[in-house]
Design a protein around this motif. Structure first.
Motif, PDB file in Angstrom:
ATOM      1  N   ASN A  50      -4.846  14.977 -18.575  1.00 11.22           N
ATOM      2  CA  ASN A  50      -4.425  14.117 -19.685  1.00 11.22           C
ATOM      3  C   ASN A  50      -4.336  14.922 -20.971  1.00 11.22           C
ATOM      4  O   ASN A  50      -5.187  15.753 -21.241  1.00 11.22           O
ATOM      5  CB  ASN A  50      -5.418  12.972 -19.893  1.00 11.22           C
ATOM      6  N   GLY A  51      -3.303  14.676 -21.760  1.00 10.98           N
ATOM      7  CA  GLY A  51      -3.158  15.377 -23.032  1.00 10.98           C
ATOM      8  C   GLY A  51      -2.650  16.789 -22.875  1.00 10.98           C
ATOM      9  O   GLY A  51      -2.677  17.578 -23.824  1.00 10.98           O
ATOM     10  N   HIS A 206       1.314  12.393 -11.287  1.00  9.84           N
ATOM     11  CA  HIS A 206      -0.134  12.345 -11.448  1.00  9.84           C
ATOM     12  C   HIS A 206      -0.904  12.517 -10.151  1.00  9.84           C
ATOM     13  O   HIS A 206      -2.028  13.005 -10.151  1.00  9.84           O
ATOM     14  CB  HIS A 206      -0.548  11.025 -12.111  1.00  9.84           C
TER      15      HIS A 206
END
Lengths: 258, 310
Positions: A50-51, A206
């Protein structure tokens, strides 16, 4: 609305060529000195924590977020000159599905770019949109309100809108997120089909477990591109441990030993 | 025997034409504010317009020495103040840690407070500024004061806004539904955003004489919310919202003309609210009654059969 769009490109030009790309939101760098080169016909997954800047990488390649430094080339040109050759599938959850419009209308939005300012879609555009919906097995839902669609159907509509653009390069943001098993299969086969025809796909993904099954290439991203290559070359335990800081989720099968 | 409309007071015709147009324009424009969840933006524009209106009055009086409440002076004032409030709110939310809603709220308070302050100052001047009476009507609206020149201004700004809406329909639609995708197609999002703001400001500015700066937001959002209940097509929604707004505007003018003590602006807003409440209750599929009925049908289905529904 498409300014200076150029439809000509050389076959040997890379589909995407990113050099030293830095993008920041406020003071936080979302991408830091990222380098990436994708050949035409690549079917590539962007993975990372994430990020890591996965969506930002797509948006920079689309030329919709300002870059602080670096260079982006799509089929050898600035992204702004390649809009006709690029299709974008945003995250499904980024729009309000209670918006008052129909399935066919959303797919028609894929023709707006070629229509230019003020012109409305006509019979030809409708036929193209219906054909795209057929490819996604959604033709019988063309008149349906988008508020009544399931998650998988919403994603098919977005993919049909990308198909109608008849692009060379497809940027997709988590097309598999929250869809049913049947839709997952048809998205995967659509991607394979497009790549087989020489189209290029760069898709944020993902689920590490399905990367080797659905993709041929992987881009490991965490602010910078840590590795890019075929699944066999780069998608192994050592690289993933480094990418996720040693916390690779359990249940990631078919990982080649590092 | 004369037809009933021959008896209509010419002033009433002007007022009714004005309120009908205002209702239709803000109904259509309000759809975009509603769908982009920008109701607060409209509220900021209309509240700040008070400072613009009074400020323009004071400025013109200071320069020319004469006092005028013509819309040709007050509308530019309201445009400037509304736009300034939005631009300041945006730069505050970019430069500070205040979020969008908070910075909009701050601007609303500053500009509306400033408007009230300036209004009080004008009213307390001695010797009194001739022609200042009536400025306070912008708070709650005073449609009866509408002149023929005001009506032309409403036609021009409102008509212009509708023409832009029609011409840019497909761009504004895709930008409202999916801004990221619109950008990927090369649409200039900054320009479209500014354009939608500009249309909103135009709609608000022609409406404040009728319903006042406080109630203006109701005229923007209520017809759109009512129309959304009945249809799932954006164009039908805009047409329906325009029709609801027009009916409320015309009805408000006629009702308040027939009974001396009824104020036009609040009656227009109450009519729009009535249409909204009826839509909320009665609309097929989305209405409260239809949904309750649908739930009852589901509940009455034997559990086995209900299991596989999707």
């Amino acid at each position: 609305m498409i300014q200076g769009s150029d439809l000509n490109f050389r076959a040997d030009q890379p589909a995407l060529d990113v050099e030293g790309l830095t993008v920041t939101y406020g003071k936080e760098p979302a991408l830091w000195n990222a380098d990436l080169r994708l050949d035409r016909g690549s079917l590539a997954a962007v993975v990372g924590p994430n990020g890591a800047g996965k969506s930002t990488l797509l948006k920079a390649a689309l030329g919709v977020v300002p870059r602080v430094s670096g260079r982006v080339r799509v089929l050898g040109e600035d992204p702004a000159r390649r809009r006709r050759l690029v299709a974008y599938v945003p995250q499904r959850t980024s729009v309000d599905w209670d918006f008052p419009t129909s399935v066919l209308d959303v797919v028609l939005m894929g023709t707006y770019g070629q229509l230019g300012w003020f012109r409305r879609p006509g019979r030809k555009e409708r036929a193209l949109a219906l054909h795209s919906l057929e490819q996604m097995e959604m033709a019988d839902l063309a008149g349906r309100q988008i508020a009544e669609l399931s998650g998988g159907q919403q994603q098919r509509v977005f993919l049909a809108r990308a198909l109608v653009q008849d692009a060379e390069v497809y940027f997709m943001d988590e097309p598999f997120a929250g869809v049913d098993a049947v839709t997952e299969q048809s998205i995967a086969s659509l991607m394979g089909h497009l790549a087989h025809r020489g189209k290029t796909i760069l898709s944020v993904h993902h689920d590490l477990a399905t990367v080797p099954r659905y993709f041929e290439h992987a881009v490991l991203l965490n602010r910078a591109v840590q590795a890019v290559g075929t699944i066999k070359e780069v998608f192994h335990r050592g690289n993933l441990d480094r990418l996720y800081g040693g916390r690779v989720p359990a249940g990631v099968p078919d990982l080649a030993p590092s | 025997m004369s037809a009933p409309w021959v008896d209509l007071d010419p002033t009433l015709v002007v007022v009714a034409a004005g309120t009908t147009t205002v209702g239709a324009v803000s109904g259509a424009l309000g759809c975009f504010a509603y769908l982009r969840r920008q109701g607060l933006v409209g509220d900021v524009v209309s509240h700040s317009a008070l400072l613009g209106v009074v400020g323009a009055f004071v400025l013109v009086h200071a320069i020319t020495g004469s006092a005028s409440r013509s819309l040709f002076i007050l509308v530019p004032g309201a445009l400037v103040a509304g736009t300034a409030a939005l631009m300041l709110a945006r730069s505050v939310s970019i430069r500070t840690r205040l979020n969008d809603d908070a910075s909009l709220g701050v601007m609303l308070s500053i500009f509306f407070g400033g408007g009230l302050f300036l209004l009080r100052w004008v009213q307390r001047q001695s010797p009194p500024i001739a022609g200042h009476t009536g400025l306070e009507d912008y708070i709650f609206g005073m449609a009866a004061a509408m002149t023929r020149a005001d009506l032309w201004m409403i036609f021009a700004l409102g008509g212009g806004a509708l023409v832009v809406l029609f011409l840019m329909w497909k761009e504004l639609k895709v930008f409202t539904f999916d801004p990221d995708f619109a950008r990927s197609q090369g649409l200039p999002s900054r320009l479209l955003d500014t354009l939608l703001m500009g249309l909103l400001v135009a709609g608000v500015v022609i409406g404040i004489q009728t319903v006042g700066v406080i109630l203006m937001i109701a005229l923007l959002v209520t017809p759109a919310a009512a129309a959304r209940q009945w249809t799932s097509s954006l164009s039908t929604m805009a047409l329906l919202a325009a029709a609801f707004g027009a009916v409320a505007g015309a009805g408000g003018a006629l009702l308040s003309a027939s009974a001396a003590s009824l104020p036009t602006g609040p009656v227009v807003v109450l009519l729009a609210t009535t249409i909204f409440l009826l839509s909320l209750l009665l609309a097929p599929r989305r209405g409260v009654i239809a949904r309750a009925r649908a739930r009852r049908v589901l509940r009455d289905v034997p559990p086995r059969a209900a299991g596989g529904a999707s």
